[in-house]
Design a protein around this motif. Structure first.
Motif, PDB file in Angstrom:
ATOM      1  N   GLN A  69       0.851  -1.182   0.000  1.00  0.00           N
ATOM      2  CA  GLN A  69       0.000   0.000   0.000  1.00  0.00           C
ATOM      3  C   GLN A  69       0.885   1.230   0.000  1.00  0.00           C
ATOM      4  O   GLN A  69       1.811   1.336   0.791  1.00  0.00           O
ATOM      5  CB  GLN A  69      -0.904   0.011   1.232  1.00  0.00           C
ATOM      6  N   ASP A  70       0.593   2.151  -0.901  1.00  0.00           N
ATOM      7  CA  ASP A  70       1.313   3.424  -0.969  1.00  0.00           C
ATOM      8  C   ASP A  70       0.302   4.513  -0.647  1.00  0.00           C
ATOM      9  O   ASP A  70      -0.469   4.928  -1.507  1.00  0.00           O
ATOM     10  CB  ASP A  70       1.909   3.622  -2.365  1.00  0.00           C
ATOM     11  N   LYS A  71       0.279   4.920   0.598  1.00  0.00           N
ATOM     12  CA  LYS A  71      -0.728   5.867   1.061  1.00  0.00           C
ATOM     13  C   LYS A  71      -0.114   6.758   2.134  1.00  0.00           C
ATOM     14  O   LYS A  71       0.640   6.282   2.981  1.00  0.00           O
ATOM     15  CB  LYS A  71      -1.929   5.090   1.613  1.00  0.00           C
ATOM     16  N   ASP A  72      -0.459   8.035   2.113  1.00  0.00           N
ATOM     17  CA  ASP A  72       0.089   8.970   3.095  1.00  0.00           C
ATOM     18  C   ASP A  72      -0.612   8.918   4.441  1.00  0.00           C
ATOM     19  O   ASP A  72      -0.146   9.494   5.402  1.00  0.00           O
ATOM     20  CB  ASP A  72       0.022  10.403   2.545  1.00  0.00           C
ATOM     21  N   ASP A  73      -1.745   8.212   4.547  1.00  0.00           N
ATOM     22  CA  ASP A  73      -2.498   8.120   5.793  1.00  0.00           C
ATOM     23  C   ASP A  73      -1.818   7.099   6.704  1.00  0.00           C
ATOM     24  O   ASP A  73      -1.797   5.909   6.412  1.00  0.00           O
ATOM     25  CB  ASP A  73      -3.941   7.694   5.495  1.00  0.00           C
ATOM     26  N   SER A  74      -1.260   7.556   7.817  1.00  0.00           N
ATOM     27  CA  SER A  74      -0.517   6.657   8.699  1.00  0.00           C
ATOM     28  C   SER A  74      -1.427   5.799   9.574  1.00  0.00           C
ATOM     29  O   SER A  74      -0.945   4.924  10.284  1.00  0.00           O
ATOM     30  CB  SER A  74       0.427   7.465   9.589  1.00  0.00           C
ATOM     31  N   SER A  75      -2.730   6.020   9.537  1.00  0.00           N
ATOM     32  CA  SER A  75      -3.629   5.270  10.411  1.00  0.00           C
ATOM     33  C   SER A  75      -4.065   3.934   9.813  1.00  0.00           C
ATOM     34  O   SER A  75      -4.717   3.153  10.494  1.00  0.00           O
ATOM     35  CB  SER A  75      -4.865   6.106  10.752  1.00  0.00           C
ATOM     36  N   THR A  76      -3.751   3.682   8.550  1.00  0.00           N
ATOM     37  CA  THR A  76      -4.148   2.412   7.947  1.00  0.00           C
ATOM     38  C   THR A  76      -2.979   1.802   7.186  1.00  0.00           C
ATOM     39  O   THR A  76      -2.048   2.483   6.785  1.00  0.00           O
ATOM     40  CB  THR A  76      -5.321   2.584   6.953  1.00  0.00           C
ATOM     41  N   GLY A  77      -3.045   0.520   7.023  1.00  0.00           N
ATOM     42  CA  GLY A  77      -2.062  -0.204   6.228  1.00  0.00           C
ATOM     43  C   GLY A  77      -2.789  -1.240   5.400  1.00  0.00           C
ATOM     44  O   GLY A  77      -4.014  -1.331   5.432  1.00  0.00           O
ATOM     45  N   PRO A  78      -2.074  -2.071   4.663  1.00  0.00           N
ATOM     46  CA  PRO A  78      -2.732  -3.082   3.832  1.00  0.00           C
ATOM     47  C   PRO A  78      -3.451  -4.129   4.705  1.00  0.00           C
ATOM     48  O   PRO A  78      -3.044  -4.386   5.834  1.00  0.00           O
ATOM     49  CB  PRO A  78      -1.601  -3.703   3.035  1.00  0.00           C
ATOM     50  N   PHE A  79      -4.492  -4.694   4.173  1.00  0.00           N
ATOM     51  CA  PHE A  79      -5.282  -5.703   4.873  1.00  0.00           C
ATOM     52  C   PHE A  79      -5.130  -7.045   4.171  1.00  0.00           C
ATOM     53  O   PHE A  79      -5.050  -7.110   2.954  1.00  0.00           O
ATOM     54  CB  PHE A  79      -6.780  -5.349   4.822  1.00  0.00           C
TER      55      PHE A  79
END
Length: 168
Positions: A69-79
């Motif tokens: 996952q390439d996302k700037d939101d630090s509250s979630t990661g890949p599931f």
């Protein structure tokens, strides 16, 4: 609507082996169908009839399956979701197993270890579950660690209570 059909035959009349629908759906209608990946066809994805898919890696390559996952939101990661559906869910239902299979000296596969979830209570609003880690001991799967719905941990039959202080 149209469909693109791929029909081949070796010693029989040509039959559809793959199709692409107007909606973009790719269909491989044959049990045991294999999709090869890579210039050397070293990664294979095989349909196992009525069971699922098997990924195989040939040669001296490392078998790796990644969820990135390439996302700037630090509250979630890949599931990674293991979902079990049932028309009649019941307490003690299994919720999924991750198995670590090994080969013994007689070329037979055995489960060296496994991680699995169990539904302790499936009542709506009061659902409970536990996590169990089994290891193989003298040819028998043994519950090495169980984390109960209460948060207690049992190591090989011994209940361990751990308390901690969160430091900032």
């Amino acid at each position: 609507a149209t469909k693109l059909s791929f029909m081949t035959g070796a010693s029989e009349a040509a039959a559809e082996k793959m199709s692409l629908s107007s909606g973009g759906n790719l269909t491989l209608p044959t049990d045991s169908a294999i999709a090869y990946f890579g210039a050397d066809q070293d990664v294979l994805l095989t349909h196992v009839a009525d069971t699922g898919l098997t990924m195989s890696v040939t040669g001296n390559n490392v078998a790796q399956l990644s969820v990135n996952q390439d996302k700037d939101d630090s509250s979630t990661g890949p599931f990674l979701n293991l979902k079990r559906y049932s028309a009649s869910p019941a307490d003690a239902d299994g919720g999924g197993i991750i198995q670590f299979k090994m080969e013994n000296d007689n070329d037979q596969l055995f489960n060296a270890a496994q991680i699995y979830a169990v539904a302790v209570d499936v009542s709506d609003g009061t659902e409970d579950g536990k996590l169990v880690i089994n290891t193989m001991k003298a040819g028998t799967a043994t519950a090495a660690l169980t984390i109960s719905e209460l948060g207690t941990a049992t190591f090989g039959g011994n209940i361990i209570t751990v308390s901690y202080t969160h430091l900032r």
